[in-house]
Design a protein around this motif. Structure first.
Motif, mmCIF file in Angstrom:
data_model
loop_
_atom_site.group_PDB
_atom_site.id
_atom_site.type_symbol
_atom_site.label_atom_id
_atom_site.label_comp_id
_atom_site.label_asym_id
_atom_site.label_seq_id
_atom_site.Cartn_x
_atom_site.Cartn_y
_atom_site.Cartn_z
ATOM 1 N N LEU A 56 0.833 -1.204 0.000
ATOM 2 C CA LEU A 56 0.000 0.000 0.000
ATOM 3 C C LEU A 56 0.867 1.254 0.000
ATOM 4 C CD1 LEU A 56 -2.830 -1.003 2.524
ATOM 5 C CD2 LEU A 56 -2.643 -1.478 0.070
ATOM 6 N N ALA A 57 1.992 1.191 0.715
ATOM 7 C CA ALA A 57 2.913 2.334 0.726
ATOM 8 C C ALA A 57 3.492 2.563 -0.669
ATOM 9 C CB ALA A 57 4.034 2.091 1.729
ATOM 10 N N THR A 58 3.826 1.476 -1.337
ATOM 11 C CA THR A 58 4.361 1.593 -2.697
ATOM 12 C C THR A 58 3.321 2.199 -3.629
ATOM 13 O OG1 THR A 58 5.801 -0.305 -2.337
ATOM 14 C CG2 THR A 58 5.359 0.304 -4.619
ATOM 15 N N LEU A 59 2.065 1.802 -3.455
ATOM 16 C CA LEU A 59 0.996 2.390 -4.265
ATOM 17 C C LEU A 59 0.912 3.893 -4.028
ATOM 18 C CD1 LEU A 59 -1.481 2.238 -6.122
ATOM 19 C CD2 LEU A 59 -2.862 1.693 -4.092
ATOM 20 N N GLN A 60 0.945 4.313 -2.763
ATOM 21 C CA GLN A 60 0.880 5.747 -2.485
ATOM 22 C C GLN A 60 2.056 6.475 -3.132
ATOM 23 O OE1 GLN A 60 0.071 7.054 1.519
ATOM 24 N NE2 GLN A 60 1.133 9.000 1.230
ATOM 25 N N HIS A 61 3.240 5.906 -3.001
ATOM 26 C CA HIS A 61 4.427 6.558 -3.574
ATOM 27 C C HIS A 61 4.296 6.683 -5.091
ATOM 28 C CE1 HIS A 61 8.591 7.877 -3.598
ATOM 29 N NE2 HIS A 61 8.809 7.067 -4.606
ATOM 30 N N ARG A 62 3.799 5.643 -5.731
ATOM 31 C CA ARG A 62 3.639 5.695 -7.190
ATOM 32 C C ARG A 62 2.590 6.721 -7.602
ATOM 33 N NH1 ARG A 62 3.660 -0.874 -7.568
ATOM 34 N NH2 ARG A 62 5.908 -1.161 -7.912
ATOM 35 N N LEU A 63 1.504 6.785 -6.852
ATOM 36 C CA LEU A 63 0.459 7.756 -7.190
ATOM 37 C C LEU A 63 0.938 9.188 -6.974
ATOM 38 C CD1 LEU A 63 -2.712 5.997 -5.712
ATOM 39 C CD2 LEU A 63 -1.983 6.093 -8.102
ATOM 40 N N GLU A 64 1.823 9.371 -6.000
ATOM 41 C CA GLU A 64 2.365 10.712 -5.753
ATOM 42 C C GLU A 64 3.457 11.079 -6.748
ATOM 43 O OE1 GLU A 64 3.608 10.461 -1.700
ATOM 44 O OE2 GLU A 64 1.619 10.940 -0.898
ATOM 45 N N HIS A 65 4.030 10.065 -7.402
ATOM 46 C CA HIS A 65 5.101 10.300 -8.381
ATOM 47 C C HIS A 65 4.790 9.536 -9.668
ATOM 48 C CE1 HIS A 65 7.529 12.128 -5.179
ATOM 49 N NE2 HIS A 65 7.110 11.138 -4.420
ATOM 50 N N VAL A 110 -2.850 10.221 -19.983
ATOM 51 C CA VAL A 110 -1.589 9.528 -19.682
ATOM 52 C C VAL A 110 -1.448 9.341 -18.170
ATOM 53 C CG1 VAL A 110 0.925 9.670 -19.796
ATOM 54 C CG2 VAL A 110 -0.455 10.338 -21.771
ATOM 55 N N ARG A 111 -1.822 10.367 -17.418
ATOM 56 C CA ARG A 111 -1.748 10.225 -15.961
ATOM 57 C C ARG A 111 -2.680 9.118 -15.486
ATOM 58 N NH1 ARG A 111 -3.359 14.400 -11.015
ATOM 59 N NH2 ARG A 111 -2.412 13.103 -9.381
ATOM 60 N N LEU A 112 -3.881 9.055 -16.045
ATOM 61 C CA LEU A 112 -4.819 8.004 -15.655
ATOM 62 C C LEU A 112 -4.261 6.624 -16.001
ATOM 63 C CD1 LEU A 112 -7.588 7.193 -14.535
ATOM 64 C CD2 LEU A 112 -8.510 7.440 -16.854
ATOM 65 N N ALA A 113 -3.605 6.505 -17.140
ATOM 66 C CA ALA A 113 -2.983 5.228 -17.510
ATOM 67 C C ALA A 113 -1.953 4.819 -16.462
ATOM 68 C CB ALA A 113 -2.331 5.347 -18.884
ATOM 69 N N ARG A 114 -1.211 5.790 -15.966
ATOM 70 C CA ARG A 114 -0.211 5.497 -14.928
ATOM 71 C C ARG A 114 -0.885 5.092 -13.615
ATOM 72 N NH1 ARG A 114 3.488 10.628 -16.845
ATOM 73 N NH2 ARG A 114 4.930 9.424 -18.169
ATOM 74 N N VAL A 115 -2.017 5.713 -13.316
ATOM 75 C CA VAL A 115 -2.770 5.346 -12.115
ATOM 76 C C VAL A 115 -3.248 3.899 -12.221
ATOM 77 C CG1 VAL A 115 -4.917 5.765 -10.841
ATOM 78 C CG2 VAL A 115 -3.471 7.692 -11.524
ATOM 79 N N PHE A 116 -3.815 3.544 -13.368
ATOM 80 C CA PHE A 116 -4.269 2.164 -13.560
ATOM 81 C C PHE A 116 -3.100 1.181 -13.476
ATOM 82 C CE2 PHE A 116 -8.193 3.613 -16.143
ATOM 83 C CZ PHE A 116 -8.977 3.609 -14.997
ATOM 84 N N HIS A 117 -1.965 1.572 -14.023
ATOM 85 C CA HIS A 117 -0.778 0.709 -13.965
ATOM 86 C C HIS A 117 -0.353 0.496 -12.509
ATOM 87 C CE1 HIS A 117 3.351 -0.699 -14.524
ATOM 88 N NE2 HIS A 117 3.059 -0.939 -15.800
#
Length: 590
Positions: free
Chosen positions: A186-195, A352-359
């Motif tokens: 979950l922490a990794t998910l937060q970090h990815r969503l923030e970056h 593109v940002r949404l694609a990154r969110v889904f990824h």
């Protein structure tokens, strides 16, 4: 003349039951009589005769002294040579041909909980774990509650649930600990969503996102039409086919709009609303789905190995919300992202940002799959899942290896219960630092002065500091020595005179800080420890210290405490405020 047997139930709260067996022939009838007697006590009203086991103590457990009777009864049961359980069809007059033995326990009563106590009997750690496990099961237990859709549509139901002492979910009102500090995925998910710029996506990923974008921006007559339009797109974007409108008969027949599973374990849950402002909060409904699921009895065997991490998705018209949750007794929900999707001038970048969110969501789902494989095999230490498992902000940073042992209250006292971190600003634990095999205190808080702590630790006016660094969740993680001592607050409660060394040493600490242009700011009684054995004083809280005339007190400062003039929420920190506290301490000494 009546014949009484001394029956003893060495439960957490033990019970002595003298039973007149004059008219009782069989052990089975004795069981029924004991059941009736236990039902007279509120905490045992649910117990059944079938749950009980009877053992003839054979003069092995004297009734006196009372204060050690429970432990002696458990120790007797723990002996392999003892513990021959009585059969229901045995005659009592055969078992006790000469009647009872005066001054001795005749029958020891046990249920599953008592028998469980025998494992690791005498081991303080095992006893603590057992108490926490019992508290955990009690905290997670699902009481009667409305359906998720009814809950989010009814403000009165929400008020009833969230205004109680122990609400089912900590989500905004009241707030709780960041869920991400308990689970690295979950922490990794937060970090990815923030970056999101760190996530590489393909043209296929972008196509999925563009399709979803167009559907999100469209209007539909109802939720079923919106669901029909997006479900195939979401399955593709998340890299797995979800269960849509799956009815969970074992969880009050709730029917989440979408859910993704690792066999029995929930990975992601999605709720959907057609229009903003109607029919409640989609993300809150997803969180309530999660509560309904993890509180079921089928997960009880996993609670000591798993905190049930999950990703929550709420879709309302063109708004996408993502949250995460864990169950550590209380359920902590953290909102991570809100996106309003609009086909405007910036649509290309937004897609593109949404694609990154889904990824990022797809990657998190994969990582949770791996996590739950381990849960099924029960490979983690018992109850380690209830303690933080943080992720450093800087991936090159190595966190200290810890074995958590106990929860601490905000005042630093060990507690044998589940900690409720509602509206708290920090959390404290006792752990073993594996590098030294010594006990340490682990703290998580939003603000901390490593500089102030190290300055005073060098002067032996604060515990040795082993680690201070930021972790995902926007918190500091602090690891310091656990030191002996009694807080000044406790000394005052006990009406113990405050030794003169206390203000002397605090004044010395203040002088060191002020020489470095640092204001401590929080020299209240609970933050000062006095050790009578070494006649020493230590400061143990460094959340607030900051530069004189520059830094400010936290906006959450409690005005009702005893402060110097000029101290208040978001007021500037000044050295004179510390000096006032030193004079206050001097006034406490005889």
């Amino acid at each position: 003349m009546p014949l009484f047997l001394a029956c003893y139930f060495p439960a957490e709260e033990p019970v002595f039951i003298p039973v007149d067996i004059s008219g009782i022939l069989f052990v089975k009838s004795l069981l029924s009589t004991i059941e009736e007697e236990l039902h007279k006590i509120d905490r045992f009203k649910g117990i059944k005769a079938n749950d009980l086991h009877l053992f003839k103590a054979d003069s092995g457990v004297p009734l006196k002294p009372n204060d050690t009777r429970r432990m002696r009864a458990l120790q007797w049961l723990h002996q392999p040579a003892n513990g021959s359980e009585l059969d229901e069809d045995e005659y009592l007059d055969v078992l006790f041909p000469n009647g009872n033995v005066q001054g001795m326990v005749d029958i020891i009563i046990a249920d599953a909980e008592v028998l469980e106590m025998l494992e690791g009997l005498g081991d303080p750690d095992n006893e603590y774990l057992r108490k926490i496990m019992k508290a955990l099961d009690k905290r997670v237990k699902c009481e009667s509650s409305p359906s998720p859709s009814e809950f989010v549509n009814n403000p009165n139901k929400q008020s009833e649930a969230f205004r109680g002492a122990k609400p089912p979910i900590y989500m905004d009102r009241p707030g709780g600990a960041p869920a991400v500090i308990y689970q690295p995925s979950l922490a990794t998910l937060q970090h990815r969503l923030e970056h999101p710029e760190t996530i590489t996506v393909s043209s296929t990923d972008v196509e999925h996102a563009a399709e979803f974008f167009r559907c999100a921006a469209a209007f539909y007559k109802d939720e079923s039409e919106r669901q029909k339009a997006i479900k195939t797109i979401l399955d593709g974007a998340l890299g797995a086919t979800g269960n849509w409108q799956l009815s969970l008969g074992w969880a009050d027949s709730i029917k989440p709009v979408g859910s993704w599973w690792n066999e029995h374990f929930l990975l992601l849950v999605l709720e959907l609303k057609n229009t903003l402002g109607l029919h409640g909060d989609a993300l809150l409904q997803a969180a309530f789905d999660y509560f309904k699921i993890v509180s079921r009895e089928k997960y009880k065997e996993f609670r000591q190995y798993c905190n049930f991490p999950v990703v929550l998705i709420g879709i309302t018209a063109n708004r996408l919300e993502i949250g995460v949750a864990v169950c550590v007794g209380p359920i902590y929900v953290t909102r991570l992202l809100t996106l309003d999707l609009s086909l405007d001038f910036l649509a290309s970048n937004s897609i593109v940002r949404l694609a990154r969110v889904f990824h990022a969501l797809s990657s998190c789902r994969d990582e949770l799959q791996i996590y739950y494989e381990g849960v099924r095999n029960k490979i983690s230490r018992r109850l380690s899942c209830l303690y933080p498992n943080p992720t450093p902000i800087d991936p090159s940073t190595e966190l200290p290896q810890l074995i958590y042992k106990q929860f601490l209250s905000p005042a630093g006292q060990p507690i044998s219960n589940i900690v409720e971190l509602a509206n708290k600003t920090s959390a404290l634990y006792v752990a073993i630092l594996t590098a030294t095999n010594h006990e340490v205190v682990v703290k998580f808080t939003a603000r901390y002065s490593e500089e102030a702590h190290r300055l005073l630790a060098e002067a032996q006016l604060a515990p040795a500091l082993h680690y201070c660094g930021r972790v995902v969740g926007d918190l500091f993680m602090i690891v310091m020595d656990r030191v002996d001592g009694t807080s000044i607050w406790q000394l005052k409660q006990d009406k113990t005179p405050i030794p003169s060394v206390v203000p002397t040493k605090v004044e010395e600490a203040v002088r060191i800080l002020h020489d470095n242009n640092i204001v401590h700011g929080d020299l209240r009684d609970p933050n000062i420890l006095y050790s009578a054995s070494s006649n020493s004083v230590m400061l143990v809280d460094f959340d607030w210290p900051g530069k004189h005339g520059v830094c400010r007190y936290p906006a959450t400062l409690n005005r009702s405490a005893n402060w110097a003039q000029g101290v208040g929420p978001y007021e500037t920190m000044l050295k004179e405020h510390d000096s006032w506290q030193v004079k206050r301490l001097q006034g406490l000494c005889p």
